[in-house]
Structures are given as structure tokens and as C-alpha cells.
Design a protein around this motif. Structure first.
Motif, PDB file in Angstrom:
ATOM      1  N   ARG A  42       0.854  -1.200   0.000  1.00  0.00           N
ATOM      2  CA  ARG A  42       0.000   0.000   0.000  1.00  0.00           C
ATOM      3  C   ARG A  42       0.886   1.245   0.000  1.00  0.00           C
ATOM      4  N   ARG A  82      -4.728  10.792  10.035  1.00  0.00           N
ATOM      5  CA  ARG A  82      -5.200  10.050   8.856  1.00  0.00           C
ATOM      6  C   ARG A  82      -6.459  10.622   8.232  1.00  0.00           C
ATOM      7  N   VAL A  83      -7.243  11.338   9.063  1.00  0.00           N
ATOM      8  CA  VAL A  83      -8.512  11.847   8.537  1.00  0.00           C
ATOM      9  C   VAL A  83      -8.716  13.319   8.885  1.00  0.00           C
ATOM     10  N   LEU A  94      -9.980  11.435   3.812  1.00  0.00           N
ATOM     11  CA  LEU A  94      -8.637  10.958   4.160  1.00  0.00           C
ATOM     12  C   LEU A  94      -7.616  12.042   3.813  1.00  0.00           C
ATOM     13  N   GLU A 135      -6.569   0.006  -0.301  1.00  0.00           N
ATOM     14  CA  GLU A 135      -5.641  -0.183   0.819  1.00  0.00           C
ATOM     15  C   GLU A 135      -5.560  -1.648   1.241  1.00  0.00           C
ATOM     16  N   VAL A 151      -9.272  -2.947   0.893  1.00  0.00           N
ATOM     17  CA  VAL A 151     -10.205  -1.958   1.415  1.00  0.00           C
ATOM     18  C   VAL A 151     -10.429  -0.909   0.324  1.00  0.00           C
ATOM     19  N   VAL A 158     -16.206   2.846   3.899  1.00  0.00           N
ATOM     20  CA  VAL A 158     -15.009   2.000   3.867  1.00  0.00           C
ATOM     21  C   VAL A 158     -15.489   0.552   3.783  1.00  0.00           C
ATOM     22  N   LYS A 183     -13.500  -4.148   7.231  1.00  0.00           N
ATOM     23  CA  LYS A 183     -12.094  -4.231   6.824  1.00  0.00           C
ATOM     24  C   LYS A 183     -11.512  -5.538   7.330  1.00  0.00           C
ATOM     25  N   ASP A 360       2.328   2.500  10.281  1.00  0.00           N
ATOM     26  CA  ASP A 360       1.607   3.004   9.093  1.00  0.00           C
ATOM     27  C   ASP A 360       2.576   3.735   8.160  1.00  0.00           C
TER      28      ASP A 360
END
Ligand code: MAN
Length: 379
Positions: A42, A82-83, A94, A135, A151, A158, A183, A360
Motif C-alpha cells: 500500500r 489520517r482523517v 482521508l 488499501e 479496502v 469503507v 475491513k 503506518d
């Protein structure tokens, strides 16, 4: 117990758009085909900031072209890296968008970062369900073809979709298999008792429980039913999965969680697609702790799960202690610190090679002897 190596870092990856920087090359799906490991990594990209009082949020249009929407900082709520939440609508976007890139490495060089080769083949977001990216591929070879769940993120939510490939050049999309929000969908590599099995992780909007691991069954990999809760997070441990009619499990458990189990008291989800071993179907799952420390997202660790070989809805062993924890600098610091997120398990001789996302941010591998690893799931 583990020999860990950080393999692919975002700084080594070329962005796909000159307006962006690569902030993550992580959560890799992986499969071994003969003497080569194929990975779908990813790659998360974020617009390079151009003005201090503005934030540029990326998305894909329906032709798969990257578009950038500019917001004034005051228009957004930015509490999670992340958001971003647009204050006016209350809806999230995102801060980065992801696609998947194909890498290969010879099995003999799995622990050598220099041996990883980016082939140039990509799985690129397409259509209305993927406007905020694709993802976290989980790869499973089934009947000679490589299937992967991933994802799909968009303004519709999502969800998890399925695709497959025979060569990592051409990809066939099979559509959404678990709607929002779901997910961490992992496929078992073959039919068991004539049915396919998948782990999945629905996220309840009404917080009656934290996100838990479920198991579902299918005849064709596309239509999934017979949903059952696999790991009941309201109590200490899992027994046999119970179905939605509320039938009792073989071993109802009602003990409160012990302190030692707090590491997995928050979200729990599937990690590596199960592989067949003499002891049963083996997999690492991921979990974070209930407490809000050290950051708002919490620490993510890996634990072990062993499913009954003939009846995967039955868990034969589940670690009560975390077995893969963030303890290396590349795991404790990064885009989301304190995260190890196992996504693939490849056997090489007597060794288990666990590919995972670190903080991440990067792709890493943790290697250990397979037998003692599986034994440790009983503790
Ligand atoms: C969470 C994280 C992110 C991911 C989004 C959407 O916020 O897992 O990495 O981009 O969900 O799936």
C-alpha cells in the motif's frame, strides 16, 4: 524471538504525481509462488503542503485521476493524522490516498532490503467505490490464481472488495464483498467441508461493542452468509463462534478481561490470511488496547490464532499475550506511532516470515521458527 527487518521505506518510493509525496509504503499483502515472493504494498500519497493556512485533500475522480481539494485550516477538524473532518458537513476525508504497487523478492533474500524490486505494475483505484483509494491487500492463492481482498474507500464509506490476478500485470475486479464499514477480510486458501471461509471485521456504528472479528461462509467467494462472531470482545476470550440467532457457544465465557489481556481490549481484526499447518489453520491477528494511551489511536500488536482444521469456526488456540509488539524505532515512531500490523505469513522451510506494516509507514518482515511460534498461541 523475532528477527525483524525494515524493508521498504516511503523515502525510497517515487510518488505517482509530482504534486504529492509518499508518506507510507506499508501493510503489504504477500504470496509465495515457487522461489519468489510477490507483494502488493500500500503506497499512501499526500499533497505536498503549499500554504500554511490551507490543507490540500486528495481524491480520485472516476477516471482514476488524482484531484486535490483545497480547504482553509479552519474549515477542518484535524485531530487524527489520517482523517480530516469537514466542519460544515461533519463528513470525513482521508488526508492521504493509497494505491497498491507490486514488488518481488527471491525467497532466499526475504530479509535483505536491497533485494526488493518494484516491478512497475500497480493496482490503481477505479470507480465510485474507490475515490479515496485502495488499501491493505490480503493475498490468498486459490486454485492456482491469486485472490486478494482490499479496502475500498470512497464517499460511500469503507468497505472490502475482491480482485484476482495470475501475473500481477492484469487484475480482475470481482466487486464489493463486504459493505461498509468492514475491513480486515481474510480468505482461507481452500474450501473446508465444501465451503469457503472468510474472517471479517464489521465496525458497529452504535457502540454496543468495539470492532470484533467475525467469520462468514460462501460457495463462490462472492456471496457471503452464515455470519458469526468469532472473537467476542465483550468477554475475555473466544470459544466456538456463535451465530446471529444467539445460539450458545460450546464454552460460554463471562470472566472479565485480565490486565494481561488489555493489549487486545480495543479493536480486534484479522491480520495474516490463514495458512494450513498440522495443528490447524494458523494466522496472526491484530489488536489494539482499550486505553487511549500512548496516542489517540493506541498501540497495535499481533497475536496468534489457530482454527480447527475441519471446522474453522472453532478456535483451538488464541494468544492471551501479544506476540508481535512495536519495540523497534521504525515501529514506535512514524505516521501512526506504536503500530505493528501483520498482513501476510509466508513459510520458508522451518521459518515463518511475517510481513507487516510498521507505524503506518514502512513494510517490514519478522522471522521466527514456525513450531515454537504456533506453540506460543496456546499461552
Ligand atoms: C483508518 C486507517 C487509515 C485508512 C482509513 C480508511 O483511518 O486505517 O489508514 O486510510 O481508516 O480505511
Amino acid at each position: 524471538m523475532w528477527h525483524k527487518t525494515n524493508l521498504i521505506e516511503p523515502s525510497a518510493i517515487q510518488p505517482s504525481d509530482p504534486r504529492c509525496r509518499v508518506i507510507g509504503a506499508f501493510n503489504p499483502g504477500a504470496v509465495r509462488i515457487d522461489e519468489t515472493v510477490h507483494l502488493l504494498v500500500r503506497v499512501a500519497e499526500q499533497p505536498i503542503p503549499t500554504a500554511a493556512d490551507h490543507v490540500d485533500l486528495p481524491r480520485f475522480d472516476l477516471d482514476g485521476r488524482l484531484q486535490i481539494d483545497r480547504y482553509h485550516r479552519d474549515e477542518l477538524q484535524l485531530s487524527d493524522a489520517r482523517v480530516a473532518v469537514v466542519r460544515e458537513s461533519g463528513l470525513a476525508r482521508l488526508t492521504s490516498v493509497s494505491h497498491l504497487r507490486h514488488f518481488t523478492v527471491p525467497v532466499a533474500s526475504i530479509a535483505d532490503p536491497a533485494a526488493y524490486r518494484e516491478t512497475g505494475h500497480r493496482f490503481w483505484p477505479a470507480g465510485v467505490m474507490e475515490t479515496q483509494g485502495v488499501e491493505d491487500a490480503r493475498l490468498t492463492p486459490i486454485d492456482g490464481r491469486c485472490y486478494f481482498t482490499y479496502v475500498a474507500v470512497s464517499e460511500h464509506g469503507v468497505c472490502t472488495a475482491l480482485a484476482s490476478t495470475s501475473d500481477f500485470v492484469d487484475f480482475e475486479r470481482h466487486g464489493v464483498i463486504f459493505p461498509c464499514e468492514n475491513k480486515d477480510v481474510l480468505l482461507f486458501p481452500e474450501r473446508v467441508g465444501n465451503r469457503y471461509f472468510a474472517l471479517h471485521r464489521p465496525v458497529p456504528a452504535t457502540p454496543l461493542c468495539t470492532p470484533e472479528m467475525w467469520i462468514a461462509q460462501s460457495d463462490n467467494l462472492l456471496d457471503w452468509g452464515s455470519h458469526r462472531v468469532l472473537v467476542d470482545n465483550t468477554h475475555a476470550r473466544a470459544g466456538e463462534a456463535h451465530d446471529t440467532r444467539g445460539e450458545a457457544r460450546s464454552e460460554p465465557r463471562s470472566e472479565p478481561r485480565s490486565e494481561a489481556q488489555e493489549w487486545s481490549g480495543g479493536r480486534v481484526g484479522g491480520g495474516t490470511p490463514p495458512i494450513e499447518t498440522e495443528a490447524g489453520w494458523a494466522s496472526l491477528y491484530q489488536a489494539n488496547q482499550r486505553s487511549q494511551t500512548p496516542g489517540p489511536i493506541g498501540r497495535y500488536c499481533g497475536g496468534g490464532l489457530l482454527f480447527d482444521r475441519e471446522n474453522p469456526i472453532k478456535i483451538v488456540a488464541m494468544s492471551s499475550q501479544p506476540i508481535l509488539v512495536p519495540d523497534q524505532p521504525f515501529e514506535t515512531a512514524g505516521f501512526v506511532p506504536q503500530v505493528v500490523f501483520p498482513t501476510a505469513w509466508i513459510d520458508v522451510g522451518e521459518q515463518a516470515c511475517i510481513f507487516y506494516g510498521a507505524a503506518d509507514t514502512s513494510t517490514a518482515v519478522a522471522i521466527t521458527n514456525r513450531q515454537p511460534l504456533i506453540q506460543s498461541f496456546h499461552r
